[in-house]
Design a protein around this motif. Sequence first.
Motif, PDB file in Angstrom:
ATOM      1  N   ALA A  16       0.838  -1.199   0.000  1.00 25.71           N
ATOM      2  CA  ALA A  16       0.000   0.000   0.000  1.00 25.71           C
ATOM      3  C   ALA A  16       0.873   1.249   0.000  1.00 25.71           C
ATOM      4  N   ALA A  17       1.948   1.238   0.768  1.00 19.80           N
ATOM      5  CA  ALA A  17       2.845   2.394   0.815  1.00 19.80           C
ATOM      6  C   ALA A  17       3.483   2.640  -0.551  1.00 19.80           C
ATOM      7  N   GLN A  18       3.865   1.573  -1.225  1.00 20.29           N
ATOM      8  CA  GLN A  18       4.460   1.702  -2.555  1.00 20.29           C
ATOM      9  C   GLN A  18       3.446   2.286  -3.545  1.00 20.29           C
ATOM     10  N   ALA A  19       2.210   1.800  -3.503  1.00 20.19           N
ATOM     11  CA  ALA A  19       1.167   2.304  -4.398  1.00 20.19           C
ATOM     12  C   ALA A  19       0.883   3.780  -4.129  1.00 20.19           C
ATOM     13  N   MET A  20       0.840   4.173  -2.861  1.00 17.03           N
ATOM     14  CA  MET A  20       0.581   5.576  -2.535  1.00 17.03           C
ATOM     15  C   MET A  20       1.762   6.460  -2.915  1.00 17.03           C
ATOM     16  N   THR A  21       2.970   5.974  -2.742  1.00 10.90           N
ATOM     17  CA  THR A  21       4.150   6.737  -3.148  1.00 10.90           C
ATOM     18  C   THR A  21       4.106   7.009  -4.643  1.00 10.90           C
ATOM     19  N   GLU A  22       3.774   5.998  -5.418  1.00 10.30           N
ATOM     20  CA  GLU A  22       3.680   6.175  -6.871  1.00 10.30           C
ATOM     21  C   GLU A  22       2.587   7.175  -7.237  1.00 10.30           C
ATOM     22  N   SER A  23       1.445   7.097  -6.557  1.00  6.72           N
ATOM     23  CA  SER A  23       0.343   8.019  -6.842  1.00  6.72           C
ATOM     24  C   SER A  23       0.710   9.456  -6.474  1.00  6.72           C
ATOM     25  N   VAL A  24       1.362   9.635  -5.332  1.00  7.62           N
ATOM     26  CA  VAL A  24       1.773  10.966  -4.890  1.00  7.62           C
ATOM     27  C   VAL A  24       2.733  11.578  -5.902  1.00  7.62           C
ATOM     28  N   GLU A  25       3.687  10.790  -6.387  1.00  9.77           N
ATOM     29  CA  GLU A  25       4.640  11.294  -7.379  1.00  9.77           C
ATOM     30  C   GLU A  25       3.959  11.584  -8.713  1.00  9.77           C
ATOM     31  N   LYS A  26       3.067  10.701  -9.137  1.00  2.82           N
ATOM     32  CA  LYS A  26       2.375  10.881 -10.411  1.00  2.82           C
ATOM     33  C   LYS A  26       1.503  12.127 -10.396  1.00  2.82           C
ATOM     34  N   LEU A  27       0.805  12.358  -9.273  1.00  5.97           N
ATOM     35  CA  LEU A  27      -0.092  13.498  -9.167  1.00  5.97           C
ATOM     36  C   LEU A  27       0.625  14.778  -8.734  1.00  5.97           C
ATOM     37  N   GLU A  28       1.914  14.672  -8.426  1.00  6.76           N
ATOM     38  CA  GLU A  28       2.722  15.799  -7.950  1.00  6.76           C
ATOM     39  C   GLU A  28       2.064  16.455  -6.735  1.00  6.76           C
ATOM     40  N   TYR A  29       1.628  15.614  -5.807  1.00 10.12           N
ATOM     41  CA  TYR A  29       0.950  16.083  -4.594  1.00 10.12           C
ATOM     42  C   TYR A  29       1.922  16.845  -3.711  1.00 10.12           C
ATOM     43  N   GLU A  30       1.475  17.979  -3.192  1.00 14.32           N
ATOM     44  CA  GLU A  30       2.242  18.747  -2.217  1.00 14.32           C
ATOM     45  C   GLU A  30       1.335  19.048  -1.036  1.00 14.32           C
ATOM     46  N   LEU A  31       1.865  18.870   0.150  1.00 14.52           N
ATOM     47  CA  LEU A  31       1.116  19.131   1.359  1.00 14.52           C
ATOM     48  C   LEU A  31       0.802  20.613   1.467  1.00 14.52           C
ATOM     49  N   ASN A  32      -0.453  20.949   1.779  1.00 13.48           N
ATOM     50  CA  ASN A  32      -0.868  22.328   1.949  1.00 13.48           C
ATOM     51  C   ASN A  32      -0.725  22.672   3.431  1.00 13.48           C
ATOM     52  N   LEU A  33       0.329  23.435   3.778  1.00 10.09           N
ATOM     53  CA  LEU A  33       0.603  23.741   5.174  1.00 10.09           C
ATOM     54  C   LEU A  33      -0.446  24.663   5.786  1.00 10.09           C
ATOM     55  N   VAL A  34      -1.060  25.528   4.996  1.00  8.67           N
ATOM     56  CA  VAL A  34      -2.122  26.402   5.517  1.00  8.67           C
ATOM     57  C   VAL A  34      -3.315  25.547   5.929  1.00  8.67           C
ATOM     58  N   SER A  35      -3.687  24.614   5.088  1.00 12.26           N
ATOM     59  CA  SER A  35      -4.800  23.731   5.396  1.00 12.26           C
ATOM     60  C   SER A  35      -4.503  22.906   6.650  1.00 12.26           C
ATOM     61  N   ARG A  36      -3.294  22.389   6.750  1.00  9.74           N
ATOM     62  CA  ARG A  36      -2.937  21.590   7.920  1.00  9.74           C
ATOM     63  C   ARG A  36      -2.970  22.430   9.188  1.00  9.74           C
ATOM     64  N   SER A  37      -2.476  23.669   9.112  1.00 11.95           N
ATOM     65  CA  SER A  37      -2.464  24.505  10.308  1.00 11.95           C
ATOM     66  C   SER A  37      -3.884  24.878  10.740  1.00 11.95           C
TER      67      SER A  37
END
Length: 55
Positions: A16-37
């Motif tokens: 599952a971690a490998q699949a999510m890593t691939e998806s995160v890289e493919k989608l160029e996901y970046e954590l939104n720090l404003v949303s998290r805060s």
Amino acid sequence: MVSRFLNGSGYISADAAQAMTESVEKLEYELNLVSRSLNTKRSNLNGLILPEFER
């Protein structure tokens, strides 16, 4: 499970971690720090107040 993966908490299988890593890289996901805060009510920002100096 995605939340646990992105936050690095809890157990996630290697497959599952490998699949999510691939998806995160493919989608160029970046954590939104404003949303998290907003969600955690913590910004992890520091401020500095200096007195005014005259020359």
